[in-house]
Design an enzyme around this catalytic site. Structure first.
Site, PDB file in Angstrom:
ATOM      1  N   PRO A 168       0.819  -1.215   0.000  1.00  0.00           N
ATOM      2  CA  PRO A 168       0.000   0.000   0.000  1.00  0.00           C
ATOM      3  C   PRO A 168       0.856   1.270   0.000  1.00  0.00           C
ATOM      4  CG  PRO A 168       0.191  -0.854   2.209  1.00  0.00           C
ATOM      5  CD  PRO A 168       0.929  -1.820   1.334  1.00  0.00           C
ATOM      6  N   GLY A 169       0.418   2.240  -0.753  1.00  0.00           N
ATOM      7  CA  GLY A 169       1.081   3.541  -0.741  1.00  0.00           C
ATOM      8  C   GLY A 169       0.064   4.607  -0.371  1.00  0.00           C
ATOM      9  N   ARG A 170      -0.893   4.793  -1.268  1.00  0.00           N
ATOM     10  CA  ARG A 170      -1.906   5.831  -1.082  1.00  0.00           C
ATOM     11  C   ARG A 170      -2.664   5.668   0.244  1.00  0.00           C
ATOM     12  NH1 ARG A 170      -4.188   8.207  -5.540  1.00  0.00           N
ATOM     13  NH2 ARG A 170      -3.644   6.348  -6.722  1.00  0.00           N
ATOM     14  N   CYS A 228       3.181  28.585 -16.235  1.00  0.00           N
ATOM     15  CA  CYS A 228       2.659  29.043 -17.530  1.00  0.00           C
ATOM     16  C   CYS A 228       1.983  27.922 -18.310  1.00  0.00           C
ATOM     17  CB  CYS A 228       3.794  29.624 -18.345  1.00  0.00           C
ATOM     18  SG  CYS A 228       4.474  31.035 -17.519  1.00  0.00           S
ATOM     19  N   TYR A 250       1.695  10.655  -3.640  1.00  0.00           N
ATOM     20  CA  TYR A 250       1.872  11.104  -5.024  1.00  0.00           C
ATOM     21  C   TYR A 250       1.763  12.627  -5.138  1.00  0.00           C
ATOM     22  CZ  TYR A 250       1.083   6.128  -5.535  1.00  0.00           C
ATOM     23  OH  TYR A 250       1.169   4.768  -5.386  1.00  0.00           O
TER      24      TYR A 250
HETATM   25  N1  LLP Z   1       2.548  -1.835  -6.116  1.00  0.00           N
HETATM   26  C1  LLP Z   1       2.716  -1.606  -7.430  1.00  0.00           C
HETATM   27  C2  LLP Z   1       3.305  -2.650  -8.259  1.00  0.00           C
HETATM   28  C3  LLP Z   1       2.295  -0.387  -7.989  1.00  0.00           C
HETATM   29  O1  LLP Z   1       2.436  -0.172  -9.294  1.00  0.00           O
HETATM   30  C4  LLP Z   1       1.725   0.599  -7.152  1.00  0.00           C
HETATM   31  C5  LLP Z   1       1.314   1.899  -7.695  1.00  0.00           C
HETATM   32  C6  LLP Z   1       1.598   0.321  -5.782  1.00  0.00           C
HETATM   33  C7  LLP Z   1       2.014  -0.912  -5.303  1.00  0.00           C
HETATM   34  C8  LLP Z   1       1.005   1.292  -4.823  1.00  0.00           C
HETATM   35  O2  LLP Z   1      -0.309   1.554  -5.127  1.00  0.00           O
HETATM   36  P1  LLP Z   1      -1.249   2.364  -4.109  1.00  0.00           P
HETATM   37  O3  LLP Z   1      -1.413   1.530  -2.878  1.00  0.00           O
HETATM   38  O4  LLP Z   1      -0.578   3.657  -3.825  1.00  0.00           O
HETATM   39  O5  LLP Z   1      -2.505   2.551  -4.869  1.00  0.00           O
HETATM   40  N2  LLP Z   1       0.448   8.628  -9.441  1.00  0.00           N
HETATM   41  C9  LLP Z   1      -0.857   8.017  -9.352  1.00  0.00           C
HETATM   42  C10 LLP Z   1      -0.790   6.642  -8.757  1.00  0.00           C
HETATM   43  C11 LLP Z   1       0.105   5.690  -9.520  1.00  0.00           C
HETATM   44  C12 LLP Z   1       0.197   4.338  -8.863  1.00  0.00           C
HETATM   45  C13 LLP Z   1       1.222   3.497  -9.521  1.00  0.00           C
HETATM   46  N3  LLP Z   1       1.452   2.227  -8.907  1.00  0.00           N
HETATM   47  C14 LLP Z   1      -1.764   8.942  -8.554  1.00  0.00           C
HETATM   48  O6  LLP Z   1      -1.336  10.017  -8.151  1.00  0.00           O
HETATM   49  O7  LLP Z   1      -2.942   8.635  -8.365  1.00  0.00           O
END
Ligand code: LLP
Length: 406
Positions: free
Chosen positions: A261-263, A328, A357
């Site tokens: 998890p990231g988000r 700009c 992000y």
């Molecule tokens: N694992 C893999 C293989 C991934 O590609 C990603 C995110 C994650 C984990 C983490 O995903 P999360 O839990 O954060 O949903 N820049 C975009 C999001 C791109 C996500 C890319 N991969 C945004 O700002 O919404």
């Protein structure tokens, strides 16, 4: 977040990212606890917020790290994540990155193609080591999210089909230099529905069973990241339901569940603070011009993503305005049709849900220095990244010999 925003802005200026570290702890523990006594590892997706202090905080709680470049692997190691909790993913790893990951002896290198598997094998042979690998399977499931952050369909560039995965496992099993111990999928980000996750888990678990039948034993079942958060009014998946759905699909398998998890960890643990420069009206359209811009927070411009924006000083009647930055580009906005009172010079706006992000996608476009970052822990504030100066930005140009121009 119990903090006085005005004091923070006086102390650190704007644009500014502020993160609530107590909330990061809470999110981590909720997810970890959801898997109960099952063998599991939360490998934080470093790409969502790669500040060393954030990673260190999570490492101290026991988290691992999901990395997509050797730079992220280095950050994770520097922040104290244990080697055996680091995963290296990504569709295009360079030889030098693969070599370093193997030398560091991290938990897993996640493969995304047959060609990549051959390169990892070759480099492992050169180093005379056995590479622990997992294979990213593309289960062809519609994640029902924004197309830019959907990754689990065959039309996306990620992973390999079930058939090629099986071929790859059979090859890897025979190789002296490859040890296929993991399986991985990640169908998309900002997932707010459970059914695509359950479906993907089921498909991948079946593959694990069929591999088991031919003597290939998978020890790590990596479900990727993707748990959605509330930006506006989205209903989200509760960690307990998430865990339950995964566990229901892997019954009978003796695997450690990895999640990335990231988000989920960071989005609502962070805010972005910006100051009003001016107001103006073009025709009928009201603009509030602020000192933060698309180079600081790209999500609204890139994905038309919604971030709630609030004025700290709320007096006066509100009307709709676009909140725009000084860059700009017409696409440089933080919010459209935001309800705001008349704003004065130096009034502060809070942009919510900006912890994931946000900073990591920022740039120096228009020679704008990157924002400072601050952590709040137990009511105290700590600077965790200095504001970037003009000198920081030109350093790598100034260090070059340009005497040929004189
Ligand atoms: N694992 C893999 C293989 C991934 O590609 C990603 C995110 C994650 C984990 C983490 O995903 P999360 O839990 O954060 O949903 N820049 C975009 C999001 C791109 C996500 C890319 N991969 C945004 O700002 O919404």
């Amino acid at each position: 977040m119990s903090l006085d925003i005005t004091t923070l802005v006086e102390r650190y200026h704007t644009p500014l990212y502020v993160y609530d570290f107590n909330n990061i702890t809470k999110r981590y523990e909720e997810l970890k606890d959801a898997f109960g006594g099952k063998k599991s590892l939360v490998a934080y997706a470093v790409k969502s917020n790669s500040n060393l202090a954030v990673i260190r905080h999570l490492a101290n709680l026991g988290a691992g790290a999901d990395c997509v470049s050797i730079g992220e692997v280095r950050r994770a190691l520097k922040a104290g994540v244990k080697k055996y909790k680091i995963i290296f993913s990504g569709v295009g790893k360079k030889d030098s990155e693969i070599r370093e990951a193997l030398q560091e002896n991290i938990l897993l290198i996640n493969l995304e193609s047959e060609a990549e598997m051959k390169r990892v094998e070759m480099i492992a042979k050169e180093l005379n080591v056995e590479a622990r690998i997992s294979i990213r399977v593309n289960p062809n499931v519609d994640p029902k999210t924004h197309p830019y952050i959907s990754t689990g369909l065959h039309e996306n560039k990620f992973g390999v089909s079930l058939e090629s995965a099986k071929r790859m496992y059979i090859y890897a099993k025979k190789s002296k230099y490859l040890n296929p111990v993991g399986i991985h999928f990640h169908i998309g980000s900002q997932l707010t529905e459970l059914s695509p996750i359950t479906e993907a888990c089921g498909i991948v678990a079946d593959l694990v069973r069929s591999l088991d039948a031919i003597g290939i034993e998978i020890k790590f079942f990596d479900v990727g990241g993707g748990l959605g958060v509330t930006y506006e009014n989205e209903t989200t998946i509760r960690p307990v339901d998430y865990a339950k759905a995964i566990l229901s699909q892997i019954k009978g398998l003796d695997v450690t569940i990895l999640s990335e998890p990231g988000r989920y960890m960071m989005a609502n643990s962070g805010i972005f603070l910006t100051k009003v420069l001016y107001e103006k009206v073009n025709g009928d359209k009201r603009f509030v011009i602020v000192d933060g811009a698309m180079n600081d927070l790209l999500r609204p411009s890139l994905y038309s993503a919604y971030h709630k924006i609030e004025a700290v000083q709320k007096e006066g009647e509100a009307s709709l305005a676009d909140v725009v930055g000084p860059v700009c580009e017409s696409g440089d906005f933080l919010g459209k049709d935001v309800e705001l009172p008349i704003m004065n010079h130096n009034d502060i706006l809070v942009v919510h849900s900006a912890g994931a992000y946000g900073f990591t996608m920022s740039s120096n476009y228009n020679t704008r220095g990157r924002a400072a970052e601050v952590a709040i822990l137990d009511g105290k504030d700590y600077l965790i990244r200095e504001r970037e100066t003009f000198e920081d930005q030109i350093r790598l140009e100034e260090s070059c010999d340009t005497s040929w121009q004189n």
